[in-house]
Design an enzyme around this catalytic site. Structure first.
Site, mmCIF file in Angstrom:
data_model
loop_
_atom_site.group_PDB
_atom_site.id
_atom_site.type_symbol
_atom_site.label_atom_id
_atom_site.label_comp_id
_atom_site.label_asym_id
_atom_site.label_seq_id
_atom_site.Cartn_x
_atom_site.Cartn_y
_atom_site.Cartn_z
ATOM 1 N N CYS A 1 -39.357 67.313 -50.807
ATOM 2 C CA CYS A 1 -38.837 67.269 -52.171
ATOM 3 C C CYS A 1 -38.525 68.682 -52.676
ATOM 4 O O CYS A 1 -37.523 69.244 -52.274
ATOM 5 C CB CYS A 1 -39.783 66.496 -53.094
ATOM 6 S SG CYS A 1 -38.928 65.928 -54.565
ATOM 7 N N HIS B 1 -40.156 61.554 -50.559
ATOM 8 C CA HIS B 1 -41.555 61.846 -50.230
ATOM 9 C C HIS B 1 -42.019 60.909 -49.116
ATOM 10 O O HIS B 1 -42.555 59.839 -49.394
ATOM 11 C CB HIS B 1 -42.453 61.606 -51.443
ATOM 12 C CG HIS B 1 -42.283 62.597 -52.541
ATOM 13 N ND1 HIS B 1 -43.004 63.757 -52.604
ATOM 14 C CD2 HIS B 1 -41.469 62.592 -53.620
ATOM 15 C CE1 HIS B 1 -42.646 64.443 -53.690
ATOM 16 N NE2 HIS B 1 -41.716 63.756 -54.321
ATOM 17 N N GLU C 1 -44.550 60.974 -47.390
ATOM 18 C CA GLU C 1 -46.014 60.769 -47.383
ATOM 19 C C GLU C 1 -46.436 59.508 -48.135
ATOM 20 O O GLU C 1 -47.478 58.927 -47.849
ATOM 21 C CB GLU C 1 -46.747 61.986 -47.972
ATOM 22 C CG GLU C 1 -46.343 62.406 -49.369
ATOM 23 C CD GLU C 1 -45.112 63.306 -49.387
ATOM 24 O OE1 GLU C 1 -44.480 63.469 -48.328
ATOM 25 O OE2 GLU C 1 -44.774 63.822 -50.470
HETATM 26 N N1 GLN Z 1 -39.080 69.754 -59.343
HETATM 27 C C1 GLN Z 1 -38.169 69.153 -58.415
HETATM 28 C C2 GLN Z 1 -37.335 68.074 -59.046
HETATM 29 O O1 GLN Z 1 -37.677 67.573 -60.080
HETATM 30 C C3 GLN Z 1 -38.917 68.620 -57.204
HETATM 31 C C4 GLN Z 1 -39.778 67.451 -57.522
HETATM 32 C C5 GLN Z 1 -40.810 67.156 -56.463
HETATM 33 O O2 GLN Z 1 -41.108 68.015 -55.641
HETATM 34 N N2 GLN Z 1 -41.380 65.968 -56.502
HETATM 35 O O3 GLN Z 1 -36.337 67.688 -58.523
#
Ligand code: GLN
Length: 546
Positions: free
Chosen positions: A381, A507, A509
């Site tokens: 992410c 994600h 995970e």
């Molecule tokens: N801050 C970033 C976004 O909002 C990444 C978010 C995250 O790592 N879950 O896109």
């Protein structure tokens, strides 16, 4: 007709109540019953979405887009089944509903009170969940510790449910602790006595006690606890520390936990532990070790990245390779860039999720270091986004490139706000959340990893790759090989000519389970193991020097 197994905690937080809840639910599932779990969080937040992971632990994301307590991650990992938003109730949700109803005039002039209106709403939700999921048993865990003011309405609702449903349909399982001071060398029963007294004061007599401790409870200690708490001695279950959380179901089963539960519920156990035990055994049977560095923003609390840790562990267990994980606070690289060389001593680098601008430069530097030094790399992410920023700066020569989250005025916004986020002002529940289908291009490393063109993965973000830069990235060997929403969102990056440099906007995970490790984690652990085995790797050099 569903049965309800209520789990409460005594003495102190952090006892592993979530693991006990998951393990008991797993044993019921392995007994052939339909089971689901519920987590009750007595705080006033509507959900976990706006909570800081350093103080509260990770926010877990369900497929239906719920931002929930991290215990739901444990339930999914143990039961190998998706939970939904409704599996997490907070005081905030209950009060909001009751107050909204009051404004609509639904209480017909009555004064609205904790008993019965708040407790009625709690009971309604608990029962609705059990019905919606068509369960034989709903295992409901109340967060916090008995005696907390904020959990009282929930415990009162449980007490009422015992009256309404009867003892054959409700069971109270209380998790406590038998501490031991090394100088005394005795597992003490007093804290458990006190927390059970506190339960009784509010009208609940536990049926089963699960007692945590650093070692198994001696029989005479069980007898003493039984005598003071009026819990039958065979229902006092010892829960000593285990090497892996996945061994806890077997441990509790051997202690005989199913007997009193099945007896009270009038159910017959057709327990088959075989398949689960084979999975659990993998979590101690390691052949070799790889060293993974996690470069995070919330590295001070292990729980803030619990799903990432678990996913690494699942992939490791599946490959017989133990991952030892070291957390590095990314700001350390900002204070002292020479520290980046620390990463050379690791077999793989994970750059996990995060929000805000603190620590971003350190993460970008780490992403670049792993790229330039051929260290296997997995970006998750924010990690995917910052790997793109690092590449733009160092391989495309766009020195001022950034994500607009960290620098809204960057000349090269390679990571930018999702278009639908532009007018968003509320923080709670407004990100791009939950499961989305992701389509993988072929040929690609991503396709080699997943072995299929369509996967479903969970998301939680406001920013994304700005596809205006796509061509320039690809010309220099950074490929984006998976997309979602009809090609509008880039989802996977992979660097050509690098042993393993992969990032995911999603994600992975959140969908990794012991019985179903996530493929990109498995591939990353395999690449790290390969580096560990390569001649000349720091591990080898150290071994030779010895
Ligand atoms: N801050 C970033 C976004 O909002 C990444 C978010 C995250 O790592 N879950 O896109």
């Amino acid at each position: 007709m569903p049965r309800y197994l209520f789990v409460t905690g005594g003495v102190m937080s952090g006892l592993g109540k979530g693991v006990v809840t998951s393990s008991v639910a797993k044993l019921l599932q392995l007994s052939g019953l339909e089971v689901s779990c519920l987590k009750i969080d007595p705080y006033l937040n509507y959900d976990a979405g706006t909570m800081n992971p350093v103080t509260h632990g990770e926010v877990f994301v369900t497929d239906d887009g719920g931002e929930t307590d991290m215990d739901l991650g444990n339930y999914e990992r143990f039961l190998n089944r998706d939970m939904s938003k409704e599996c997490n109730i907070t005081t905030g949700q209950i009060y909001k509903k009751v107050i909204d109803d009051e404004r609509k005039g639904r209480f017909l002039g009555k004064s609205v009170q904790i008993i019965p209106h708040v407790t009625d709403e709690i009971k309604r939700r608990v029962r609705k969940l059990a019905e919606d999921k068509s369960v034989d048993v709903l295992v409901a865990e109340c967060g916090g510790t008995v005696g907390d003011i904020e959990s009282l309405p929930f415990l009162e609702a449980f007490r009422q449910m015992r009256m309404e449903e009867g003892a054959a349909r409700t069971l109270f399982l209380h998790v406590s602790l038998a501490p031991e001071l090394s100088v005394v060398g005795e597992m003490k029963t007093k804290p458990t006595q006190h927390s059970v007294q506190e339960m009784r004061r509010i009208g609940i007599q536990p049926d089963v006690l699960v007692v945590r401790g650093s070692r198994p409870l001696p029989q005479e200690t069980k007898e003493k606890m039984s005598m003071f708490t009026s819990v039958a001695v065979e229902s006092v279950i010892s829960d000593p520390d285990a090497e892996s959380i996945y061994q806890v179901p077997r441990l509790l089963e051997r202690e005989g936990i199913l007997k009193p539960i099945m007896k009270q519920f009038g159910l017959k156990s057709r327990l088959g532990m075989g398949a689960w035990n084979r999975v659990a055994d993998r979590f101690s049977d390691w052949e070799k070790t790889v060293r993974i560095a996690m470069v995070g923003k919330y590295a001070t609390l292990a729980d803030s990245y619990v799903s990432v840790n678990q996913a690494l562990t699942h992939a490791s267990a599946a490959s017989g390779v133990k991952s030892t994980i070291s957390w590095i606070e990314s700001e350390e690289f900002e204070r002292d860039p020479a520290k980046l060389r620390l990463l050379d001593g690791f077999d793989g680098v994970v750059l996990p999720q995060g929000f805000g601008s603190r620590g971003i430069e350190g993460k970008i530097a780490a992403a670049n270091h792993a790229r330039a030094n051929a260290i296997p790399f997995l970006g998750l992410c924010l990690g995917f986004q910052l790997a793109s920023v690092a590449f733009a700066r160092h391989a495309l020569g766009l020195a001022g490139a950034n994500t607009t989250e960290a620098d809204p005025r960057t000349p090269d916004p390679v990571i930018d706000l999702l278009p639908e986020q532009r007018d968003q002002t509320d923080l709670g529940g407004t990100m791009r959340l939950g499961g989305h289908d992701v389509l993988i291009e072929r040929p690609s490393r991503a396709f080699d990893i997943y072995g299929k063109e369509k996967i479903r993965e969970r998301h939680r973000h406001r920013y994304e790759l700005n596809q205006k830069y796509l061509k320039r990235f690809e010309e220099k060997g950074m490929r984006y090989t998976a997309f979602s929403d009809g090609g509008r969102r880039a989802e996977i990056l992979e660097l050509e000519g690098h042993p393993f440099y992969v990032g995911t906007q999603f994600h992975p995970e959140y969908v990794s389970r012991p019985e179903r490790p996530e493929p990109v984690y498995v591939a990353f652990v395999a690449a790290s193991a390969k580096k560990a085995a390569r001649p000349g790797s720091p591990e080898k050099i150290r071994a030779l020097a010895r």
